[in-house]
Design a protein around this motif. Structure first.
Motif, short mmCIF file in Angstrom:
data_model
loop_
_atom_site.label_atom_id
_atom_site.label_comp_id
_atom_site.label_asym_id
_atom_site.label_seq_id
_atom_site.Cartn_x
_atom_site.Cartn_y
_atom_site.Cartn_z
N UNK A 231 0.82 -1.21 0.00
CA UNK A 231 0.00 0.00 0.00
C UNK A 231 0.86 1.26 0.00
N UNK A 232 0.19 2.39 -0.23
CA UNK A 232 0.88 3.68 -0.16
C UNK A 232 1.41 3.93 1.25
N UNK A 233 0.67 3.45 2.25
CA UNK A 233 1.13 3.60 3.62
C UNK A 233 2.43 2.83 3.85
N UNK A 234 2.53 1.64 3.26
CA UNK A 234 3.78 0.88 3.36
C UNK A 234 4.93 1.65 2.73
N UNK A 235 4.69 2.19 1.55
CA UNK A 235 5.73 2.96 0.86
C UNK A 235 6.15 4.17 1.68
N UNK A 236 5.19 4.79 2.31
CA UNK A 236 5.47 6.06 2.98
C UNK A 236 6.10 5.88 4.35
N UNK A 237 5.68 4.87 5.10
CA UNK A 237 6.11 4.76 6.49
C UNK A 237 6.87 3.47 6.81
N UNK A 238 6.82 2.49 5.94
CA UNK A 238 7.47 1.21 6.23
C UNK A 238 8.98 1.25 6.06
N UNK A 239 9.67 0.31 6.70
CA UNK A 239 11.12 0.20 6.56
C UNK A 239 11.58 -1.24 6.41
N UNK A 240 10.71 -2.22 6.65
CA UNK A 240 11.12 -3.61 6.72
C UNK A 240 10.67 -4.39 5.48
N UNK A 247 3.69 -10.29 4.42
CA UNK A 247 2.31 -9.80 4.38
C UNK A 247 1.68 -9.94 3.00
N UNK A 248 2.46 -9.70 1.95
CA UNK A 248 1.86 -9.64 0.61
C UNK A 248 2.18 -10.84 -0.27
N UNK A 249 3.13 -11.68 0.15
CA UNK A 249 3.45 -12.86 -0.64
C UNK A 249 3.36 -14.15 0.18
N UNK A 250 3.11 -14.00 1.48
CA UNK A 250 3.05 -15.19 2.34
C UNK A 250 4.39 -15.88 2.49
N UNK A 251 5.48 -15.16 2.25
CA UNK A 251 6.82 -15.75 2.32
C UNK A 251 7.43 -15.46 3.68
N UNK A 252 7.63 -16.52 4.45
CA UNK A 252 8.20 -16.38 5.79
C UNK A 252 9.71 -16.50 5.70
N UNK A 253 10.41 -15.42 5.99
CA UNK A 253 11.85 -15.36 5.77
C UNK A 253 12.61 -16.27 6.72
N UNK A 254 13.67 -16.86 6.21
CA UNK A 254 14.62 -17.58 7.04
C UNK A 254 15.55 -16.55 7.69
N UNK A 255 15.64 -16.57 9.01
CA UNK A 255 16.44 -15.59 9.74
C UNK A 255 17.78 -16.20 10.13
N UNK A 256 18.84 -15.47 9.85
CA UNK A 256 20.20 -16.00 10.05
C UNK A 256 20.97 -15.07 10.98
N UNK A 257 21.54 -15.64 12.02
CA UNK A 257 22.34 -14.84 12.95
C UNK A 257 23.54 -14.24 12.23
N UNK A 258 23.64 -12.93 12.27
CA UNK A 258 24.72 -12.25 11.58
C UNK A 258 25.89 -11.94 12.50
N UNK A 259 27.06 -11.68 11.92
CA UNK A 259 28.23 -11.33 12.72
C UNK A 259 28.13 -9.88 13.21
N UNK A 260 28.89 -9.52 14.23
CA UNK A 260 28.84 -8.14 14.74
C UNK A 260 29.39 -7.11 13.76
#
Length: 447
Positions: A231-240, A247-260
C-alpha cells in the motif's frame, strides 16, 4: 526494526560495535586477494544498495554515504565489498536525483565495474523498489524475460561496508530456498513502548526478540510482487522488506544470525571507527626490500624480529622481480632499505611499479625509505640536497595517492646501540604504517 511484529530501526549501537571484520576487502575492485573457500553459486545474484539518505544523525552537511576517509567515500568501500564477490553479477546503487552525477563520478574515479546508478524515491521503500525494478527492466521500461532477471536479489545498506562473502553466501542460498532471508542480531537494549503523554506503557521480553539487520535476500519474484501489492502507507512509512514479503506474498523469511561486523555507520563517531578499522586492516603486514645488500639484509632481519612484538608481519625480499612482483598486488606497505645516497632512485622505481599495477586506486600505499648510513658516512641531515629530494619525491607521490616517508639510521658497531636503533626503526615504521599520516609525508626521521 524488529522481527516479531515490532517495527524499530535496525541501526542499534551495541557493546560489540564497532567490531573488526575478519577479512576486510582491500584488493582491487572486482578482484579478491583473500581466497576463502570457493563458493559455488549456480544462479544469478544481484544487489540493490539504497543510498538516498540525508545523514541527519551524523550532524554533517554531506550525506554519510559520501563522506570520505583515506581518500575514498564510504559508499565506495561498500560497493567494493560486493564487487569482489565473483558470483554477484550486478550492483544497483539507488541515490537521490541530485546526487546522480556525484555517484557516477565515484564509479568512474574508482573504476567500479559492476555498478548501475538509478534515481531513488522519497522514502526508503520507494528507493528500494526503484532498484528492484531496474534489475528487471528490459530494453525499455518493460519487464525483461525471466531468464534475464536475477534469481536472487540482495538488499543491503550503502553505509554498512564490512559485509563478508561468507555471510552473503548464506543469505543468497537461504533466499533461493525459502524465498526470503535476513540477518538478525540479538537485542542489546530492552525495547519499551511509551504512552502519548511520555510515560512507560510496557516493555518487551528481550530474549524473545531480535534486531533485523542487513543484508536481506529475496527471490526476484517475491520482492517484485511484494512491492507491486503493498500500500501507499507501506511505501510512505514502512522500513522492513521482510515484513512486505510475509504480508503480501506469504513468504516467511529464514532468519540468520549475523556477525557483529554488520553494524551501520549512523553517527559521526562511526565514520572515525570505520576509518580506524580500515587503517588497522591495511597495516597488518609490510614488505621489506633489501636490494641484495648484506647490510640491508641484517637490518631487515632485525626489523622482522622486532615487528613480532608490534603485531606486524614483515616479509623480506631482495627485489620486486620474478615471483616477487606478486607483492605489488597484495601488499600495501613497502620498506625500501638503501645503503647509499642514491637509494631514492630505488624508491622512484618502486613508485613506477605501483603505478603500473594501479595499486593506489582504492587505498594509499605506504613507502618508507630507510637510509642505512655506514659508521664512517657523514649524516645527510646536515645537507640540503637529500631531505629536499625526498620531500619533492613525496609531494609528487602524494598526488598519486602514495604516502612516502623517510627514516635515517646509523649502522653502529656497538651491539647494544645497534639493537636500540633497530627497535626504534621498527617502532617508527609501525607507527607510520598504522597512522598513515599525511602530515609526516616527506619527512626524514632520525632513528
Amino acid at each position: 526494526m524488529e522481527v516479531n511484529n515490532t517495527d524499530m530501526q535496525g541501526d542499534h549501537c551495541g557493546p560489540d560495535r564497532p567490531a573488526h571484520p575478519g577479512i576486510f576487502p582491500t584488493g582491487e575492485a572486482g578482484k579478491s586477494e583473500h581466497k576463502p573457500a570457493e563458493r559455488s553459486v549456480d544462479f544469478p545474484v544481484s544487489v540493490v544498495l539504497p543510498a538516498g539518505g540525508t545523514g541527519e544523525r551524523t550532524g554533517l552537511q554531506t550525506p554519510k554515504q559520501f563522506c570520505s576517509f583515506l581518500g575514498r567515500p564510504l559508499i565506495s568501500y561498500t560497493i567494493q565489498a560486493f564487487e569482489r564477490v565473483s558470483w554477484i553479477q550486478c550492483i544497483v546503487v539507488v541515490v537521490a536525483k541530485e546526487n546522480m552525477d556525484l555517484m557516477t563520478d565515484i564509479i568512474q574515479r574508482f573504476q567500479h565495474r559492476k555498478v548501475r546508478v538509478v534515481p531513488g524515491g522519497s522514502t526508503r521503500h520507494r528507493s528500494i523498489c526503484n532498484g528492484v525494478l531496474a534489475l528487471g527492466e528490459g530494453d525499455g521500461e518493460e519487464q525483461s524475460p525471466a531468464a534475464d532477471r536475477p534469481k536472487v536479489v540482495i538488499i543491503h545498506d550503502a553505509v554498512r561496508p564490512f559485509v563478508e562473502e561468507d555471510f552473503l553466501y548464506k543469505i543468497a542460498m537461504a533466499a533461493k530456498e525459502h524465498g526470503a532471508a535476513g540477518a538478525i542480531r540479538p537485542l542489546v537494549s530492552t525495547v519499551i513502548a511509551t504512552t502519548s503523554e511520555g510515560y512507560l506503557d510496557h516493555s518487551l521480553e528481550r530474549a524473545k526478540y531480535r534486531a533485523s539487520e542487513m543484508p536481506q535476500g529475496f527471490t526476484y519474484d517475491v520482492i517484485y510482487q511484494a512491492y507491486q501489492r503493498c500500500t501507499e502507507s507501506d511505501f510512505e512509512f514502512g522500513t522492513e522488506c521482510l515484513h512486505l514479503a510475509l504480508q503480501y506474498c506469504g513468504t516467511n523469511a529464514k532468519l540468520i544470525q549475523g556477525p557483529p561486523t554488520l553494524w551501520k555507520v549512523t553517527y559521526k563517531r562511526d565514520l572515525a571507527a570505520a576509518e580506524s578499522i580500515i587503517k588497522e586492516t591495511l597495516s597488518q603486514s609490510a614488505c621489506i626490500i633489501t636490494g641484495g645488500s648484506a647490510h640491508a639484509a641484517t637490518l631487515a632481519d632485525g626489523l622482522q624480529k622486532a615487528a613480532e612484538g608490534l603485531h606486524m608481519e614483515l616479509d623480506v625480499i631482495q627485489d620486486l622481480m620474478g615471483e616477487n612482483t606478486g607483492y605489488l598486488l597484495k601488499e600495501w606497505n613497502f620498506i625500501q632499505i638503501s645503503v647509499n645516497r642514491s637509494g631514492l632512485s630505488e624508491v622512484e622505481d618502486l613508485l613506477k611499479d605501483l603505478e603500473a599495477v594501479n595499486r593506489a586506486l582504492l587505498h594509499p600505499p605506504v613507502i618508507i625509505w630507510v637510509h642505512l648510513r655506514a659508521s664512517d658516512e657523514p649524516s645527510i641531515s646536515g645537507t640540503v640536497a637529500e631531505p629536499a629530494a625526498i620531500m619533492d619525491l613525496a609531494s609528487a607521490a602524494k598526488l598519486r595517492n602514495v604516502l612516502l616517508y623517510g627514516i635515517q639510521v646509523h649502522q653502529s658497531k656497538d651491539t647494544e646501540r645497534w639493537e636500540r636503533s633497530v627497535l626504534k626503526v621498527a617502532e617508527i615504521t609501525s607507527a607510520l604504517i598504522r597512522e598513515r599520516s599525511p602530515a609526516l609525508v616527506g619527512q626524514l626521521l632520525q632513528a
